[in-house]
Structure formats: C-alpha cells, structure tokens
Enzyme design. Sequence first.
Site, short mmCIF file in Angstrom:
data_model
loop_
_atom_site.label_atom_id
_atom_site.label_comp_id
_atom_site.label_asym_id
_atom_site.label_seq_id
_atom_site.Cartn_x
_atom_site.Cartn_y
_atom_site.Cartn_z
N HIS A 1 68.69 13.38 58.32
CA HIS A 1 68.60 14.53 59.20
C HIS A 1 69.31 14.32 60.54
O HIS A 1 69.05 15.04 61.50
CB HIS A 1 67.14 14.91 59.43
CG HIS A 1 66.44 15.32 58.16
ND1 HIS A 1 65.07 15.33 58.01
CD2 HIS A 1 66.94 15.74 56.97
CE1 HIS A 1 64.76 15.73 56.79
NE2 HIS A 1 65.88 15.98 56.14
N ALA B 1 51.33 2.81 57.30
CA ALA B 1 52.60 2.19 56.91
C ALA B 1 52.57 0.68 57.16
O ALA B 1 52.96 -0.11 56.29
CB ALA B 1 53.75 2.84 57.68
#
Length: 261
Positions: A135, A249
Amino acid sequence: MIQPPIDLSRARELLAQAPRIAVLTGAGISKPSGIPTFRDAPGPQANVKPITAMNMTLFRADPPAAWATHWPRVLAMRAAQPNGAHHLLSRLEAQIDARAVAHPETRDAYEFTLVTQNIDGLHQRAGTRQVIELHGTAHKAQCTNKTCKVSFELDVSLAPAVPLCPLCGTAGRPGVVWFGEQLHPVRARLAKSAFLYAHVALIIGTSAQVYPAAGYAQEARAWGTTLIEINPEETDLTRLCHLSLRVSAEEGLRALMDVTR
C-alpha cells in the site's frame, strides 16, 4: 494431498528448516508501537470516515484537506518505534540469510520476503531488507504531474502544507494506495510469487479482509504452502491455516522461533 493441522512443535521445526519463508503483516503488528489504523485517524480528522477522506477525488478538489487528513498519520509514524515483533521478523530474515551462506551451492533456494499492508516503514527501521509495501509508504509523496510522477521524501518540517515536487513544483499526493486504487503491478506480482513459492507463510496481525493480499495466502495454501497465523482474533483465513496462534504478534513469533528474550 491436503496437509493436516500441525502443533507448535512441528511449526517450529518447519520454520527452522524452511528455505523459503513469506510473511504477510497487517495493522495488528504495529499497534503496540502506537500506530493508529486507517479507521482510527488521530487529531481533528478523527470523525472523518477514511473511505471519504483518503481518495483521489478529495485530493483533486481540495489538496490541503487531503493532506490535513494524511499529515497526522505521517507524524505519528515518524515518532513511532519498531516493537519486538518487527525486530523478531528481522532476526528471522537474518536466519534465512545465514542458511543461504551456509549452503552456497544452493544459495538461490533460500528466500525471505515480507509483504506488508502497513505504510509506517517500521519493518525497514527494524532491519528487515526484503520488504514489499503493498500500500505504499507514508514517508513519501508522489508528483501529480503526469509527465513527471517523481516520488520524493516528505519533509515533516513543512507540515501541514501541501508538499511540492522538487523537480517541477506540482502538488504532491501521499505516496500511499488510496481506497479504490489499484496496487502497483510489480509489487503485487512479486508478493504473489513470494507466497506461491514459499515453504512456510506467516500471516500476522491482519484481518484478512483486504484483497488481493488475503488471496495470496489462499492461493499459497492450495499450492501446498504451510500457513501459520498469529492473531488474537479469528479471521477469514483461520480455517485454511495449519496452525493459528491466538496471541499478539510478538508473543506468537517468540513461541514459533523459540525465543525467550
């Protein structure tokens, strides 16, 4: 033949042995660094829906308004620091590089590719080199002059002004992919290839609702890639994964890499 689910011990073995590893990261990996998502814009633009604020239509009509939405994100990302999960992925890349050096006769068989939906640049700042920013990046702008289109670094001292192209003086737009825009074709092709040829793919901190990124993992699964998900919540990809870790994470990567500190 469909590969059955695996446990953490087997996942560790596969990760430690895999010549090719692909990683897909989303907003969840950067949240501990204080990075707001596109749905949580900071400051005075917090009440503006991102699908309305972040698009080329608004930019053409009112560049200052578009940059007023984007600049707070740029400043927040410049101030943020990579967290433990970013650094662990950098370490994982280094391990793949070490395997390649240890096996010079098959060096080309080893590859680590990190594909991110994030625009914050924290993976690079943590030391990861092979990063595909699907992106784009918040740290650059792109000239809107069709005969120029140069990409240039943002000077944060100019905020909140509209940055101008250093070559032709035309207003620059944020160097990110806005809602409704197509991904850069080369980045998209490289990302898909990395997943299709990976032995193990890690899906970290993404809701798996944004395409084509989520599709890379789905296609890789069909090609026999081992999918491992790290996400506190179940996602659309969970049912396809060989192992899903319902943790943060950093905690998930520490468990997979068997790292205690």
